[in-house]
Design an enzyme around this catalytic site. Structure first.
Site, mmCIF file in Angstrom:
data_model
loop_
_atom_site.group_PDB
_atom_site.id
_atom_site.type_symbol
_atom_site.label_atom_id
_atom_site.label_comp_id
_atom_site.label_asym_id
_atom_site.label_seq_id
_atom_site.Cartn_x
_atom_site.Cartn_y
_atom_site.Cartn_z
ATOM 1 C CE LYS A 174 -116.831 35.476 -35.042
ATOM 2 N NZ LYS A 174 -116.996 36.872 -35.506
ATOM 3 N N GLY A 226 -126.414 34.893 -30.828
ATOM 4 C CA GLY A 226 -126.576 35.217 -32.240
ATOM 5 C C GLY A 226 -127.870 34.611 -32.754
ATOM 6 C CB SER A 227 -129.097 34.100 -36.167
ATOM 7 O OG SER A 227 -128.061 33.294 -36.679
ATOM 8 N N GLY A 231 -126.771 29.353 -34.132
ATOM 9 C CA GLY A 231 -126.739 28.678 -32.828
ATOM 10 C C GLY A 231 -126.988 27.185 -32.959
ATOM 11 C CD GLU A 248 -129.034 33.660 -23.486
ATOM 12 O OE1 GLU A 248 -130.169 33.939 -23.908
ATOM 13 O OE2 GLU A 248 -128.819 33.258 -22.336
ATOM 14 C CB CYS A 282 -132.363 38.954 -28.644
ATOM 15 S SG CYS A 282 -131.731 39.602 -27.105
ATOM 16 C CD GLU A 383 -134.455 37.463 -34.404
ATOM 17 O OE1 GLU A 383 -133.649 36.724 -34.973
ATOM 18 O OE2 GLU A 383 -134.308 37.889 -33.243
HETATM 19 P P1 NAD Z 1 -125.196 35.575 -36.383
HETATM 20 O O1 NAD Z 1 -125.698 34.260 -35.942
HETATM 21 O O2 NAD Z 1 -125.117 35.839 -37.839
HETATM 22 O O3 NAD Z 1 -123.713 35.828 -35.823
HETATM 23 C C1 NAD Z 1 -123.420 35.754 -34.445
HETATM 24 C C2 NAD Z 1 -121.941 35.451 -34.268
HETATM 25 O O4 NAD Z 1 -121.684 34.125 -34.741
HETATM 26 C C3 NAD Z 1 -121.017 36.364 -35.071
HETATM 27 O O5 NAD Z 1 -119.873 36.644 -34.299
HETATM 28 C C4 NAD Z 1 -120.660 35.512 -36.273
HETATM 29 O O6 NAD Z 1 -119.435 35.861 -36.884
HETATM 30 C C5 NAD Z 1 -120.598 34.124 -35.661
HETATM 31 N N1 NAD Z 1 -120.799 33.025 -36.586
HETATM 32 C C6 NAD Z 1 -121.480 33.022 -37.758
HETATM 33 N N2 NAD Z 1 -121.476 31.787 -38.290
HETATM 34 C C7 NAD Z 1 -120.771 30.987 -37.449
HETATM 35 C C8 NAD Z 1 -120.433 29.590 -37.444
HETATM 36 N N3 NAD Z 1 -120.826 28.778 -38.413
HETATM 37 N N4 NAD Z 1 -119.713 29.107 -36.394
HETATM 38 C C9 NAD Z 1 -119.337 29.911 -35.386
HETATM 39 N N5 NAD Z 1 -119.621 31.243 -35.351
HETATM 40 C C10 NAD Z 1 -120.341 31.770 -36.356
HETATM 41 O O7 NAD Z 1 -126.094 36.668 -35.649
HETATM 42 P P2 NAD Z 1 -126.062 38.249 -35.811
HETATM 43 O O8 NAD Z 1 -126.717 38.649 -37.092
HETATM 44 O O9 NAD Z 1 -124.697 38.755 -35.534
HETATM 45 O O10 NAD Z 1 -126.980 38.711 -34.591
HETATM 46 C C11 NAD Z 1 -128.371 38.816 -34.672
HETATM 47 C C12 NAD Z 1 -129.039 37.656 -33.974
HETATM 48 O O11 NAD Z 1 -128.582 37.561 -32.626
HETATM 49 C C13 NAD Z 1 -130.534 37.809 -33.870
HETATM 50 O O12 NAD Z 1 -131.148 36.586 -34.211
HETATM 51 C C14 NAD Z 1 -130.775 38.125 -32.408
HETATM 52 O O13 NAD Z 1 -132.047 37.788 -31.912
HETATM 53 C C15 NAD Z 1 -129.688 37.359 -31.759
HETATM 54 N N6 NAD Z 1 -129.387 37.870 -30.419
HETATM 55 C C16 NAD Z 1 -129.794 37.127 -29.348
HETATM 56 C C17 NAD Z 1 -129.583 37.588 -28.062
HETATM 57 C C18 NAD Z 1 -130.030 36.784 -26.882
HETATM 58 O O14 NAD Z 1 -129.534 37.041 -25.792
HETATM 59 N N7 NAD Z 1 -130.941 35.838 -27.036
HETATM 60 C C19 NAD Z 1 -128.922 38.806 -27.859
HETATM 61 C C20 NAD Z 1 -128.497 39.527 -28.970
HETATM 62 C C21 NAD Z 1 -128.735 39.054 -30.252
#
Ligand code: NAD
Length: 493
Positions: A174, A226-227, A231, A248, A282, A383
């Site tokens: 996804k 993601g965030s 996570g 991550e 990130c 962040e």
């Molecule tokens: P997000 O957590 O809002 O979304 C990430 C993904 O998770 C999306 O595909 C979203 O649709 C999905 N998602 C949302 N809620 C969910 C749930 N309850 N269950 C399952 N999936 C769900 O993050 P974002 O705003 O898309 O990305 C930004 C964040 O990602 C920042 O915090 C950034 O630091 C982090 N990031 C980390 C890395 C790393 O490698 N550490 C790399 C890139 C981005």
């Protein structure tokens, strides 16, 4: 405007409900790229069923043969690099020179993973009994659910998907709702490379779609980027469901600039680290911790260079800094700028939405620098994920390390110094998964472990040889050719 689809079992399909969401160009809200399926449980279940069926064949294929397919995928990513880079820029905003770099990471990862299919080494060890042999093998896990963010629409998913495929797993991915079109091109590339039907599936949707993947009993592993908020929720569910999960998550990365540093080099690194990808990495440099002796000169030079950055649409050649991803993030970043002002940080440059004909229809925020940021301020701790840099003054090296570590995240870090002793000391003392010496906090290479500690991760590393620990389980094999019953720990002592 086009209606894009999911990629399930080698077919392009609508969602069962017919519901969709829009993908909008962050540089120009009038540019609607298309609609994508808002997938529900039934769509997710179909993709998982396809991946489960395909797993039987794919996992049985000799790993080097899977590697041959991944190598071709690398070639196709290379062939389609320019076109895909422009698609990616249109949907997520960063300049084309950066989206080309994003695709290069996938190319590197494809070739690296292909090579590793001949090196999925196990261990052999002597047995404690005569005429017995002990071996171990890496085994695939099954259907892997991959859930990713939008800021690296191709690179980050490739770090998970390509090694996972190399190991013999199948995938239901996804992608982020903010970069879905790049995901469809990813699917086209894998299909053309020869990945069989059902091995790789793309299911579009919002958080609920991701959650449906997490909950499904036939998904054995979740790979998430993601965030930290999302996570942690996923980790809780995976704990309850006893699924392997690799996370991550967020970062709040610091660069330390010592009084013996090459200041011009440090400024170049901070500019790239803080404002590359509009601060939406990130690993972005979010905090600069500067020794008091060079604090004023650093700020003066940094400000001049920040003001000179060219903001605009990523599809324009001259653009150095693009828009931020969406209206929600735009409001959040402007909100943090207000918090910085309210809590007493000194605004040095930026601090508002960008004005002008070039940027009036997009989510553009001026590259922003706050000085005199102290460690009790929210902009020091949280962040922001946007073009906002906090600069703090350190009295000494040890004070700088203390400030750098005063953070709930632990992804990337950096120190600029010409003192080799300080550099080595910092490698040991900074609490982060990655430390750069005399280089910005960004710049990971595909063949090295990538990930963080504290609030950033859960102990796994993508990239390099370590990613294969995520996507395999160990099988231990004992072969007894003695012809008799030999009881370990009993008969031989
Ligand atoms: P997000 O957590 O809002 O979304 C990430 C993904 O998770 C999306 O595909 C979203 O649709 C999905 N998602 C949302 N809620 C969910 C749930 N309850 N269950 C399952 N999936 C769900 O993050 P974002 O705003 O898309 O990305 C930004 C964040 O990602 C920042 O915090 C950034 O630091 C982090 N990031 C980390 C890395 C790393 O490698 N550490 C790399 C890139 C981005």
């Amino acid at each position: 405007m086009s209606n894009f689809k999911n990629y399930v079992n080698g077919e392009w399909t609508e969602s069962a409900s017919g519901e969709t969401f829009e993908n909008v160009n962050p540089a120009d809200s009038r540019d609607i790229i298309g609609t994508f399926p808002k997938s529900g449980n039934a769509d997710v279940a179909k993709a998982i069923e396809a991946a489960s069926t395909a797993y039987k064949v794919w996992s049985a294929m000799p790993a080097p043969k899977r590697g041959d397919i991944l190598r071709v995928a690398g070639d196709i990513f290379n062939r389609r690099k320019d076109e895909l880079a422009r698609v990616m820029t249109r949907e997520m905003g960063k300049p084309v020179f950066e989206t080309k770099g994003d695709i290069q990471e996938a190319i590197d990862t494809a070739y690296y993973s292909a090579t590793e299919t001949r090196r999925l080494f196990g261990y052999t060890a002597p047995s404690e009994m005569p005429n017995k042999m002990n071996l171990s093998f890496r085994m695939p896990i099954g259907v892997c659910g991959i859930i990713t963010a939008w800021n690296f629409p191709i690179a980050v998913p490739s770090w998970k998907i390509l090694p996972a495929l190399a190991c013999g797993n199948t995938i239901v991915w996804k992608p982020s709702e903010d970069s879905p079109m790049s995901a469809n091109i990813f699917a086209e590339i894998l299909e053309e490379a020869g990945v069989p039907k059902g091995v790789f599936n793309v299911i579009h949707g919002l958080g609920e779609t991701g959650s449906a993947i997490v909950e499904h009993p036939d998904v054995k592993l979740i790979g998430f980027t993601g965030s930290t908020v999302t996570g942690k929720k996923i980790a809780e569910r995976c704990g309850a469901l006893n699924k392997k999960v690799s996370l991550e998550m967020g970062g709040k990365n610091a660069v330390i600039i010592m009084n013996d540093a090459d200041i011009d080099l440090a400024i170049e690194g901070v500019l790239w680290g803080a404002f590359g990808t509009t601060g939406q990495r990130c690993t972005a440099t979010s905090r600069a911790i500067v020794h008091k002796d060079v604090y004023d000169i650093f700020l003066q030079k940094l400000t001049e260079k920040t003001i000179a950055l060219k903001l605009g649409a990523g599809l324009e050649d001259s653009t150095q800094v693009g828009p931020v991803i969406n209206k929600k993030q735009y409001e959040k970043i402007l909100g943090y700028i207000e918090i910085g002002k309210e809590q007493g940080a000194r605004l040095v440059t930026g601090g508002a939405k960008a004005e002008g004909a070039d940027v009036e229809h997009g989510n553009f925020i001026q590259p922003t620098v706050f000085a005199d940021v102290t460690n009790d301020m929210r902009i020091f701790k949280e962040e922001i994920f946007g073009p906002v840099l906090s600069v703090s003054k350190a009295n000494s090296y040890s004070h700088a390390i203390e400030l750098a570590n005063d953070c709930e995240y632990g992804l990337s870090s950096s120190i600029y110094t010409s003192d080799v002793n300080l550099a080595f000391s910092a490698i040991r003392s900074i609490e982060a998964g990655i430390t750069y010496i005399n280089a910005p906090t960004i710049g990971a290479e595909a063949h090295m472990p990538f990930g963080g500690i504290k609030g950033t991760g859960n102990g796994h590393r993508e990239g390099g040889w370590t990613v294969f620990d995520i996507f395999t389980e160990w099988k231990t094999v004992y072969i007894d050719y003695s012809g008799g019953l030999q009881r370990a720990q009993i008969d031989n002592y």
